[in-house]
Design an enzyme around this catalytic site. Structure first.
Site, mmCIF file in Angstrom:
data_model
loop_
_atom_site.group_PDB
_atom_site.id
_atom_site.type_symbol
_atom_site.label_atom_id
_atom_site.label_comp_id
_atom_site.label_asym_id
_atom_site.label_seq_id
_atom_site.Cartn_x
_atom_site.Cartn_y
_atom_site.Cartn_z
ATOM 1 N N LYS A 170 0.247 1.336 3.408
ATOM 2 C CA LYS A 170 0.557 1.687 4.796
ATOM 3 C C LYS A 170 1.524 2.873 4.881
ATOM 4 O O LYS A 170 2.162 3.250 3.883
ATOM 5 C CB LYS A 170 1.119 0.450 5.496
ATOM 6 C CG LYS A 170 0.093 -0.697 5.607
ATOM 7 C CD LYS A 170 0.656 -1.866 6.404
ATOM 8 C CE LYS A 170 -0.370 -2.972 6.588
ATOM 9 N NZ LYS A 170 0.155 -4.076 7.428
ATOM 10 N N ASN A 173 5.128 -3.323 6.601
ATOM 11 C CA ASN A 173 5.097 -4.197 5.422
ATOM 12 C C ASN A 173 4.259 -3.656 4.255
ATOM 13 O O ASN A 173 3.698 -4.428 3.488
ATOM 14 C CB ASN A 173 4.693 -5.619 5.820
ATOM 15 C CG ASN A 173 3.324 -5.682 6.469
ATOM 16 O OD1 ASN A 173 2.657 -4.666 6.575
ATOM 17 N ND2 ASN A 173 2.923 -6.872 6.892
ATOM 18 N N GLU A 203 -14.190 -4.160 6.526
ATOM 19 C CA GLU A 203 -13.125 -3.152 6.406
ATOM 20 C C GLU A 203 -13.507 -2.053 5.409
ATOM 21 O O GLU A 203 -13.243 -0.868 5.644
ATOM 22 C CB GLU A 203 -11.815 -3.845 6.003
ATOM 23 C CG GLU A 203 -11.285 -4.723 7.137
ATOM 24 C CD GLU A 203 -10.169 -5.666 6.714
ATOM 25 O OE1 GLU A 203 -9.708 -6.434 7.582
ATOM 26 O OE2 GLU A 203 -9.745 -5.649 5.529
ATOM 27 N N TYR A 220 -7.631 -2.854 13.895
ATOM 28 C CA TYR A 220 -6.817 -4.054 14.162
ATOM 29 C C TYR A 220 -7.198 -4.730 15.489
ATOM 30 O O TYR A 220 -6.380 -5.451 16.065
ATOM 31 C CB TYR A 220 -5.332 -3.700 14.135
ATOM 32 C CG TYR A 220 -4.772 -3.633 12.722
ATOM 33 C CD1 TYR A 220 -4.613 -4.782 11.951
ATOM 34 C CD2 TYR A 220 -4.402 -2.426 12.143
ATOM 35 C CE1 TYR A 220 -4.097 -4.731 10.659
ATOM 36 C CE2 TYR A 220 -3.890 -2.359 10.846
ATOM 37 C CZ TYR A 220 -3.741 -3.524 10.115
ATOM 38 O OH TYR A 220 -3.234 -3.478 8.833
ATOM 39 N N HIS A 245 -1.825 -3.599 3.250
ATOM 40 C CA HIS A 245 -2.782 -4.488 3.907
ATOM 41 C C HIS A 245 -3.647 -5.133 2.848
ATOM 42 O O HIS A 245 -3.990 -4.490 1.861
ATOM 43 C CB HIS A 245 -3.679 -3.684 4.871
ATOM 44 C CG HIS A 245 -4.904 -4.433 5.311
ATOM 45 N ND1 HIS A 245 -4.859 -5.369 6.311
ATOM 46 C CD2 HIS A 245 -6.181 -4.411 4.855
ATOM 47 C CE1 HIS A 245 -6.090 -5.881 6.467
ATOM 48 N NE2 HIS A 245 -6.892 -5.310 5.594
HETATM 49 P P1 ATP Z 1 -2.520 -7.325 6.989
HETATM 50 O O1 ATP Z 1 -3.694 -7.736 7.859
HETATM 51 O O2 ATP Z 1 -1.950 -5.954 7.368
HETATM 52 O O3 ATP Z 1 -2.815 -7.459 5.529
HETATM 53 P P2 ATP Z 1 -1.388 -9.929 7.285
HETATM 54 O O4 ATP Z 1 -2.794 -10.412 7.138
HETATM 55 O O5 ATP Z 1 -0.383 -10.438 6.310
HETATM 56 O O6 ATP Z 1 -1.321 -8.341 7.256
HETATM 57 P P3 ATP Z 1 -1.681 -10.233 10.123
HETATM 58 O O7 ATP Z 1 -1.334 -11.485 10.838
HETATM 59 O O8 ATP Z 1 -3.122 -9.914 9.881
HETATM 60 O O9 ATP Z 1 -0.860 -10.216 8.749
HETATM 61 O O10 ATP Z 1 -0.993 -9.036 10.913
HETATM 62 C C1 ATP Z 1 -1.467 -7.704 10.755
HETATM 63 C C2 ATP Z 1 -0.283 -6.763 10.722
HETATM 64 O O11 ATP Z 1 0.340 -6.759 11.997
HETATM 65 C C3 ATP Z 1 0.842 -7.152 9.749
HETATM 66 O O12 ATP Z 1 0.607 -6.764 8.446
HETATM 67 C C4 ATP Z 1 2.007 -6.403 10.356
HETATM 68 O O13 ATP Z 1 1.980 -5.013 10.005
HETATM 69 C C5 ATP Z 1 1.749 -6.568 11.848
HETATM 70 N N1 ATP Z 1 2.438 -7.755 12.367
HETATM 71 C C6 ATP Z 1 2.099 -9.042 12.188
HETATM 72 N N2 ATP Z 1 2.955 -9.876 12.809
HETATM 73 C C7 ATP Z 1 3.872 -9.072 13.413
HETATM 74 C C8 ATP Z 1 5.009 -9.313 14.211
HETATM 75 N N3 ATP Z 1 5.396 -10.550 14.542
HETATM 76 N N4 ATP Z 1 5.716 -8.230 14.660
HETATM 77 C C9 ATP Z 1 5.337 -6.956 14.344
HETATM 78 N N5 ATP Z 1 4.256 -6.668 13.590
HETATM 79 C C10 ATP Z 1 3.547 -7.704 13.133
HETATM 80 MG MG MG Z 2 -4.402 -9.640 8.277
#
Ligand code: ATP
Ligand code: MG
Length: 139
Positions: free
Chosen positions: A11, A114, A128, A51, A117
């Site tokens: 990211k 974070n 994806e 997303y 992804h």
């Molecule tokens: P990713 O899909 O990016 O691998 P993930 O599967 O661990 O992450 P998801 O629940 O799919 O988490 O959320 C997608 C992304 O949205 C997260 O990686 C983060 O960047 C963002 N995100 C998730 N929760 C929050 C939150 N509470 N506040 C801000 N951003 C968030």
């Molecule tokens: Mg996710």
């Protein structure tokens, strides 16, 4: 049976911080083979589409802004049990909850920024990967 492929993005925060090489090294050392890779930047519209599943969540706007804020690395990775093993390697969404030694524990700044992804299912890994790569970009 679990699939052999997953999809990842390094990211914008991790690229901007100069952690692209270290993260790719961890991915290769963990036994993932790179099938396709691209250094690119998402437009707001592309980030919004990627997303879309989160569009009702309160952080959606922030997520779209962040994911389109700078270049990323997108890749398709191959390994047995790819989706689950890659989620283990990256750690929990919130780096505060991520296990020691995981990519997010080492490189993520916050639950939003974070670092990486990882696909959450074989089905989404395929969707994806298809979002970024054509057949002739896979090796
Ligand atoms: P990713 O899909 O990016 O691998 P993930 O599967 O661990 O992450 P998801 O629940 O799919 O988490 O959320 C997608 C992304 O949205 C997260 O990686 C983060 O960047 C963002 N995100 C998730 N929760 C929050 C939150 N509470 N506040 C801000 N951003 C968030
Ligand atoms: Mg996710």
């Amino acid at each position: 049976m679990a699939g052999k492929r997953t999809f990842t993005m390094i990211k914008p925060d991790a690229v901007a911080d100069g952690n692209m090489g270290a993260i790719l090294s961890m991915i290769e050392k963990a036994g993932f083979k790179v099938i396709a890779m691209k250094y690119t930047q998402l437009s707001q519209a592309q980030a919004g589409k990627f997303y879309e599943v989160h569009k009702e969540r309160p952080f959606y706007g922030e997520l779209v802004d962040y994911m389109s804020s700078g270049p990323i690395v997108a890749a398709i990775l191959e390994k047995d049990n790819a989706v689950e093993d890659f989620r283990t390697l990256i750690g929990a969404t919130n780096p505060a909850d991520a296990a020691e030694g995981t990519i997010r524990k080492l490189y993520a700044k916050s639950i939003g920024e974070n670092a990486v992804h990882g696909s959450d299912s074989d089905e989404n890994a395929a969707i994806e990967g298809n979002f970024y790569f054509s057949e002739c970009e896979r090796f």
